[in-house]
Design a protein around this motif. Structure first.
Motif, PDB file in Angstrom:
ATOM      1  N   GLN A  97       0.881  -1.218   0.033  1.00  0.00           N
ATOM      2  CA  GLN A  97       0.084   0.067   0.007  1.00  0.00           C
ATOM      3  C   GLN A  97       0.872   1.155   0.146  1.00  0.00           C
ATOM      4  OE1 GLN A  97      -3.407   0.159  -0.265  1.00  0.00           O
ATOM      5  NE2 GLN A  97      -3.102   2.394  -0.187  1.00  0.00           N
ATOM      6  N   LEU A  98       2.151   1.150   0.639  1.00  0.00           N
ATOM      7  CA  LEU A  98       2.851   2.383   0.706  1.00  0.00           C
ATOM      8  C   LEU A  98       3.334   2.727  -0.469  1.00  0.00           C
ATOM      9  CD1 LEU A  98       2.900   1.902   3.805  1.00  0.00           C
ATOM     10  CD2 LEU A  98       5.183   2.522   3.889  1.00  0.00           C
ATOM     11  N   ALA A  99       3.392   1.965  -1.640  1.00  0.00           N
ATOM     12  CA  ALA A  99       3.869   2.157  -3.040  1.00  0.00           C
ATOM     13  C   ALA A  99       2.926   3.390  -3.442  1.00  0.00           C
ATOM     14  CB  ALA A  99       4.104   0.811  -3.879  1.00  0.00           C
ATOM     15  N   SER A 100       1.431   3.101  -3.305  1.00  0.00           N
ATOM     16  CA  SER A 100       0.767   3.903  -4.016  1.00  0.00           C
ATOM     17  C   SER A 100       0.870   5.209  -3.304  1.00  0.00           C
ATOM     18  CB  SER A 100      -0.887   3.663  -3.912  1.00  0.00           C
ATOM     19  OG  SER A 100      -1.022   3.504  -2.572  1.00  0.00           O
ATOM     20  N   ASP A 115       1.586   9.009  -5.259  1.00  0.00           N
ATOM     21  CA  ASP A 115       0.924  10.186  -5.301  1.00  0.00           C
ATOM     22  C   ASP A 115       1.857  11.354  -4.895  1.00  0.00           C
ATOM     23  OD1 ASP A 115      -1.259   8.567  -5.496  1.00  0.00           O
ATOM     24  OD2 ASP A 115      -1.846   8.671  -3.286  1.00  0.00           O
ATOM     25  N   LEU A 116       2.958  11.145  -4.106  1.00  0.00           N
ATOM     26  CA  LEU A 116       3.783  12.353  -3.652  1.00  0.00           C
ATOM     27  C   LEU A 116       4.724  12.568  -4.400  1.00  0.00           C
ATOM     28  CD1 LEU A 116       4.660  11.113   0.065  1.00  0.00           C
ATOM     29  CD2 LEU A 116       3.245  12.921  -0.577  1.00  0.00           C
ATOM     30  N   LEU A 117       5.246  11.854  -5.532  1.00  0.00           N
ATOM     31  CA  LEU A 117       6.068  11.924  -6.443  1.00  0.00           C
ATOM     32  C   LEU A 117       5.451  12.645  -7.692  1.00  0.00           C
ATOM     33  CD1 LEU A 117       7.907   8.441  -6.971  1.00  0.00           C
ATOM     34  CD2 LEU A 117       8.803  10.811  -6.234  1.00  0.00           C
ATOM     35  N   PHE A 118       4.372  12.905  -7.710  1.00  0.00           N
ATOM     36  CA  PHE A 118       3.465  13.675  -8.519  1.00  0.00           C
ATOM     37  C   PHE A 118       3.533  15.356  -7.933  1.00  0.00           C
ATOM     38  CE2 PHE A 118       1.272  10.079 -10.331  1.00  0.00           C
ATOM     39  CZ  PHE A 118       1.281  10.397 -11.513  1.00  0.00           C
ATOM     40  N   ARG A 119       3.819  15.464  -6.631  1.00  0.00           N
ATOM     41  CA  ARG A 119       3.636  16.734  -6.156  1.00  0.00           C
ATOM     42  C   ARG A 119       5.197  17.350  -5.785  1.00  0.00           C
ATOM     43  NH1 ARG A 119      -1.162  15.314  -1.745  1.00  0.00           N
ATOM     44  NH2 ARG A 119      -2.292  14.139  -3.224  1.00  0.00           N
ATOM     45  N   TYR A 120       5.907  16.322  -5.390  1.00  0.00           N
ATOM     46  CA  TYR A 120       7.369  16.763  -4.952  1.00  0.00           C
ATOM     47  C   TYR A 120       8.299  16.282  -5.679  1.00  0.00           C
ATOM     48  CZ  TYR A 120       3.993  17.966  -0.950  1.00  0.00           C
ATOM     49  OH  TYR A 120       3.133  18.228  -0.274  1.00  0.00           O
ATOM     50  N   GLU A 121       9.529  17.068  -5.542  1.00  0.00           N
ATOM     51  CA  GLU A 121      10.742  16.755  -6.411  1.00  0.00           C
ATOM     52  C   GLU A 121      11.695  15.593  -5.579  1.00  0.00           C
ATOM     53  OE1 GLU A 121      12.766  20.145  -7.264  1.00  0.00           O
ATOM     54  OE2 GLU A 121      11.459  20.775  -8.600  1.00  0.00           O
ATOM     55  N   THR A 124      17.615  10.518   6.086  1.00  0.00           N
ATOM     56  CA  THR A 124      16.751  11.319   7.265  1.00  0.00           C
ATOM     57  C   THR A 124      15.260  11.480   7.150  1.00  0.00           C
ATOM     58  OG1 THR A 124      19.226  11.982   7.703  1.00  0.00           O
ATOM     59  CG2 THR A 124      17.256  13.266   8.685  1.00  0.00           C
ATOM     60  N   ASN A 125      14.608  11.308   8.141  1.00  0.00           N
ATOM     61  CA  ASN A 125      13.132  11.380   7.696  1.00  0.00           C
ATOM     62  C   ASN A 125      12.839  12.864   7.865  1.00  0.00           C
ATOM     63  OD1 ASN A 125      10.266  11.178   8.061  1.00  0.00           O
ATOM     64  ND2 ASN A 125      10.271  10.789  10.158  1.00  0.00           N
ATOM     65  N   ASP A 126      12.292  13.311   6.909  1.00  0.00           N
ATOM     66  CA  ASP A 126      11.632  14.790   6.765  1.00  0.00           C
ATOM     67  C   ASP A 126      10.211  14.845   7.181  1.00  0.00           C
ATOM     68  OD1 ASP A 126      10.576  13.537   4.571  1.00  0.00           O
ATOM     69  OD2 ASP A 126      11.344  14.991   2.977  1.00  0.00           O
ATOM     70  N   GLY A 127       9.551  13.782   7.405  1.00  0.00           N
ATOM     71  CA  GLY A 127       8.186  13.939   7.771  1.00  0.00           C
ATOM     72  C   GLY A 127       7.142  13.743   6.929  1.00  0.00           C
ATOM     73  N   LEU A 128       7.404  13.903   5.523  1.00  0.00           N
ATOM     74  CA  LEU A 128       6.525  14.100   4.341  1.00  0.00           C
ATOM     75  C   LEU A 128       5.877  12.828   4.127  1.00  0.00           C
ATOM     76  CD1 LEU A 128       5.591  15.663   1.972  1.00  0.00           C
ATOM     77  CD2 LEU A 128       7.373  14.838   0.538  1.00  0.00           C
ATOM     78  N   LEU A 129       6.443  11.488   3.984  1.00  0.00           N
ATOM     79  CA  LEU A 129       5.821  10.277   3.866  1.00  0.00           C
ATOM     80  C   LEU A 129       4.770  10.066   5.086  1.00  0.00           C
ATOM     81  CD1 LEU A 129       5.023   8.155   1.970  1.00  0.00           C
ATOM     82  CD2 LEU A 129       7.161   7.055   2.927  1.00  0.00           C
ATOM     83  N   ALA A 130       5.500  10.134   6.348  1.00  0.00           N
ATOM     84  CA  ALA A 130       4.827   9.766   7.550  1.00  0.00           C
ATOM     85  C   ALA A 130       3.625  10.543   7.748  1.00  0.00           C
ATOM     86  CB  ALA A 130       5.743   9.665   8.653  1.00  0.00           C
ATOM     87  N   ASN A 131       3.578  11.736   7.639  1.00  0.00           N
ATOM     88  CA  ASN A 131       2.415  12.433   7.694  1.00  0.00           C
ATOM     89  C   ASN A 131       1.262  12.372   6.867  1.00  0.00           C
ATOM     90  OD1 ASN A 131       2.800  14.873   9.977  1.00  0.00           O
ATOM     91  ND2 ASN A 131       4.645  14.939   9.117  1.00  0.00           N
ATOM     92  N   TYR A 132       1.805  12.111   5.459  1.00  0.00           N
ATOM     93  CA  TYR A 132       0.796  11.870   4.250  1.00  0.00           C
ATOM     94  C   TYR A 132       0.166  10.386   4.654  1.00  0.00           C
ATOM     95  CZ  TYR A 132      -0.963  11.078  -0.226  1.00  0.00           C
ATOM     96  OH  TYR A 132      -1.891  11.015  -1.314  1.00  0.00           O
ATOM     97  N   ILE A 133       0.752   9.434   5.374  1.00  0.00           N
ATOM     98  CA  ILE A 133       0.322   8.120   5.605  1.00  0.00           C
ATOM     99  C   ILE A 133      -0.731   8.512   6.733  1.00  0.00           C
ATOM    100  CG2 ILE A 133       0.684   5.889   6.503  1.00  0.00           C
ATOM    101  CD1 ILE A 133       3.340   5.767   5.035  1.00  0.00           C
ATOM    102  N   ALA A 134      -0.286   9.008   7.629  1.00  0.00           N
ATOM    103  CA  ALA A 134      -1.310   9.389   8.880  1.00  0.00           C
ATOM    104  C   ALA A 134      -2.520  10.249   8.766  1.00  0.00           C
ATOM    105  CB  ALA A 134      -0.532  10.304  10.027  1.00  0.00           C
ATOM    106  N   ALA A 170       7.157  17.752  14.304  1.00  0.00           N
ATOM    107  CA  ALA A 170       7.122  18.733  13.208  1.00  0.00           C
ATOM    108  C   ALA A 170       7.573  18.053  11.956  1.00  0.00           C
ATOM    109  CB  ALA A 170       8.181  19.778  13.505  1.00  0.00           C
ATOM    110  N   TRP A 171       7.243  18.589  10.746  1.00  0.00           N
ATOM    111  CA  TRP A 171       7.616  18.024   9.434  1.00  0.00           C
ATOM    112  C   TRP A 171       7.808  18.932   8.321  1.00  0.00           C
ATOM    113  CZ3 TRP A 171       3.773  18.085   5.640  1.00  0.00           C
ATOM    114  CH2 TRP A 171       2.507  18.417   6.058  1.00  0.00           C
ATOM    115  N   LEU A 172       8.287  18.603   7.323  1.00  0.00           N
ATOM    116  CA  LEU A 172       8.936  19.374   6.203  1.00  0.00           C
ATOM    117  C   LEU A 172       7.531  19.521   5.258  1.00  0.00           C
ATOM    118  CD1 LEU A 172      10.694  21.581   5.347  1.00  0.00           C
ATOM    119  CD2 LEU A 172      11.928  19.604   4.222  1.00  0.00           C
ATOM    120  N   LEU A 173       7.078  20.486   4.871  1.00  0.00           N
ATOM    121  CA  LEU A 173       6.314  20.663   3.690  1.00  0.00           C
ATOM    122  C   LEU A 173       6.981  21.487   2.716  1.00  0.00           C
ATOM    123  CD1 LEU A 173       3.312  20.486   2.424  1.00  0.00           C
ATOM    124  CD2 LEU A 173       2.945  22.523   3.285  1.00  0.00           C
ATOM    125  N   VAL A 174       6.926  20.855   1.323  1.00  0.00           N
ATOM    126  CA  VAL A 174       7.356  21.512   0.067  1.00  0.00           C
ATOM    127  C   VAL A 174       6.272  21.914  -0.546  1.00  0.00           C
ATOM    128  CG1 VAL A 174       8.667  21.229  -2.000  1.00  0.00           C
ATOM    129  CG2 VAL A 174       9.254  19.905   0.177  1.00  0.00           C
TER     130      VAL A 174
END
Length: 313
Positions: free
Chosen positions: A2-5, A9-15, A56-66, A304-308
């Motif tokens: 499931q994490l692959a999907s 999703d995030l690769l469409f929005r972030y570099e 290093t965890n930037d919080g992007l993927l974890a916050n998206y899943i949460a 805290a997490w990083l938003l691009v």
């Protein structure tokens, strides 16, 4: 997986999408291409690469899943650990691991991970719906030779006409030229007089308006006091998020609390879920943003997490 999907999703929005403890996927734009050997036209897109050093965890993927699964941040981190552990186990067993629409991973003889990107998915949203196509080449030289051959077979001849002398036509033509010259001269004189008249009237109108402006006087009995407003404009696409709030007043309260602690906190807009996002700070440099995020997670807020996000769009 499931994490692959979610990664898709995030690769469409972030570099850059980091999988903590495993590596990062990076996307780079490429323009439309033409393969002359096969006459294949490929639309613009993004090339996907993998960097093992960025873990290093930037919080992007974890916050998206949460957010999508309505679970806690720690739960989403545990899901990522399970995902990366499964990947590493399969690679150590000599298997080729495929992440759908992203690419394949394999462990070479030097025990180094090799990544082969998939060409199925185009992560450039502006090219949505565009696919590669093959077009036959145009042989312009052959068509030119064909036209030249036809001209040789069917040449064109222009034969002069026999004309009968008509002297009265010559006199009529001279008279017509004279009348036209007189008419043209009269027309030019009329146009000149009209232009002079219009210019004089325009000068009168301008003088009248200037006199009225000079004679006008305005009186304000109770003038309003001057206000000096200072606005802080957030620059940069990398924002360290302190929280997202459904109620705007709660977001403003959070900004006041962070300001008392010395942060340049600000509200950076409402996300697609209707939540008001509050940022500790915004940065133009990604490395600087990651360093600040690490410091905040250590000393102030581990969630805290990083938003691009480009705020100008």
């Amino acid at each position: 997986m499931q994490l692959a999907s979610y990664i898709n999703d995030l690769l469409f929005r972030y570099e850059c999408v980091i999988i903590p403890g495993f590596g990062a996927f990076l996307t780079q734009y490429h323009s439309a291409r033409i393969d002359k050997s096969t006459n294949t036209f490929t639309p613009p897109g993004k090339l996907v690469s993998f960097n093992r050093q960025l873990q290093t965890n930037d919080g992007l993927l974890a916050n998206y899943i949460a957010t999508l699964e309505s679970c806690s941040y720690e739960t989403s981190l545990q899901r990522i650990r399970n995902f990366t552990g499964n990947l590493s186990l399969q690679l150590s067993e000599g298997k080729t691991v495929t992440i759908k629409n992203i690419g394949d991973f394999v462990l070479n003889k030097e025990h180094t991970i090799q990544f082969t990107p998939s060409e199925v998915q185009n992560f450039y949203t502006a090219s949505f719906g565009l696919t590669s196509f093959v077009s036959t080449s145009i042989s312009r030289e052959i068509h030119q030779k064909t036209v030249a051959a036809l001209e040789e077979k069917a040449p064109l001849y222009i034969s002069p006409e026999k004309r009968v002398a008509r002297p009265y036509l010559k006199h009529a033509a001279i008279a017509l030229i004279a009348v036209s010259a007189i008419g043209f001269g009269g027309l030019k004189l009329y146009e000149g007089s009209v232009q002079k008249h219009n210019f004089a009237e325009k000068q009168k109108a301008n003088s009248l308006i200037e006199n009225q402006i000079q004679e006008a006087t305005f009186f304000i009995d109770n003038p309003l006091p001057s206000l000096n407003l200072t606005f802080t404009k957030k620059t940069g696409n990398y924002h360290i998020i302190a929280g997202a709030f459904r109620v705007k007043e709660n977001a403003e309260k959070k900004i006041s609390q962070l300001s008392l602690k010395g942060f340049e906190a600000a509200m950076i807009g409402v996300n697609k879920y209707g939540l008001h996002q509050v940022a500790y700070s915004s940065h133009e440099n990604r490395l600087e943003a990651l360093q600040t995020l690490r410091k905040i997670k250590t000393t102030n807020n581990k969630d805290a997490w990083l938003l691009v996000l480009d705020l100008n769009k």
